[in-house]
Design an enzyme around this catalytic site. Sequence first.
Site, mmCIF file in Angstrom:
data_model
loop_
_atom_site.group_PDB
_atom_site.id
_atom_site.type_symbol
_atom_site.label_atom_id
_atom_site.label_comp_id
_atom_site.label_asym_id
_atom_site.label_seq_id
_atom_site.Cartn_x
_atom_site.Cartn_y
_atom_site.Cartn_z
ATOM 1 C CD GLU A 169 -2.567 -1.690 2.370
ATOM 2 O OE1 GLU A 169 -3.186 -2.774 2.379
ATOM 3 O OE2 GLU A 169 -2.467 -0.963 3.378
ATOM 4 C CG HIS A 259 -3.852 0.529 6.253
ATOM 5 N ND1 HIS A 259 -3.474 -0.787 6.283
ATOM 6 C CD2 HIS A 259 -3.618 1.012 7.505
ATOM 7 C CE1 HIS A 259 -3.032 -1.103 7.486
ATOM 8 N NE2 HIS A 259 -3.107 -0.023 8.255
ATOM 9 C CD GLU A 335 -7.978 0.793 4.481
ATOM 10 O OE1 GLU A 335 -7.289 0.719 3.448
ATOM 11 O OE2 GLU A 335 -7.860 0.022 5.454
#
Length: 375
Positions: A169, A259, A335
């Site tokens: 990531e 992330h 995210e």
Amino acid sequence: MKISSSFDGGNIICLDCSSPENITLEIEKDNNSDFFQWFFFRLSEGKDETCNIRILNAGSASYPKGWEHYRVVASYDRYDWFRIPTDFDGNVLSFLHRPERDSVYYAYFPPYSIEMHHNLISKCLNSTVTSLGVLGTTLDGRDIDLLRIGTSIKNKLNLWAIARQHPGETMAEWWMEGFLGRLLDGKDPISETLLEKANFYVVPNMNPDGSFRGHLRTNSAGINLNREWQKPSLERSPEVFYVRQRMEQTGVDFCLDVHGDEAIPYNFIAGSEGIPSFSEKQAKLLKKFKLALRHANSDFQLEEGYPQNRPGQANLNIGANWIAERFGCLSMTLEQPFKDLGNEPLQRQGWSPARCMELGESCLDAIYNVIDKLR
Ligand code: ZN
């Protein structure tokens, strides 16, 4: 024509590249693990040939939904990354590309190598308010770097930001460049105010071994670090062990764990609503932070994301949950997408390093909005 990946962050297995019409590849699994999805390789001596590149094991990768509406990134100069049209038939990921130069790189997302990590650390240390701590050593012998930013006056808030527990990531470390760059700007009034009130503890790369090895999700022993937070060990997960140990020393008033998500084409925050001790105060701070981030950056949104954990159902082996439970603070997972954004698409680059960095900068606005309520 040659396919290679024996470099920092590289990952591919070449099955056949004897003719440009039929280049067949496979992604290699993380060492000692079944996870795979990250790829990064070079094609050389293919200038002006129409190359038909097929990744045969894409359908059995860790997150096959990640390939739907996904486009591969490519670069000639390793600086400018652009998207190319990509197909996924449920099994094979394929793309046609006619390189304009003798050397072209293809990747899952713009890479962020260990060399770039060292450049970032060195650049941050130009600032007089930054110091470096090496928390410990990984299983492959790499330093686990912690940046401490602030003047260490007692009674200040202790704010943590960590990234890349999952090494594939890479958007998480691009985010760090923006976050750290603005925090250390020296002329930014928001950063100046934050540094008057808080010390920052920043781990730009939680998983240097996995990053160098070209892993998707695990460290060199094949361990998913974001499932290790209740009982990390020096044998399996020294990265988490040492970071947790330092958190116990500093205390934590805020933590953001950064992330990327393979499947969901949006930026979103997963809160810690499911921890046993989730409080009204944590709920209010979470809401306030998310609203402030949406206000600061139109690439962030509140509608799409993971389903919220039911009360008491959170997995406390996940970093953000363990931290929220242990320290009673605002602790979240941010995210970002591998794909383009569903709400703000950009044809040439999709979700890109520049946008990751802008989101990192914007998170300081959101912290500014909650900082007086954190303790
Ligand atoms: Zn992750």
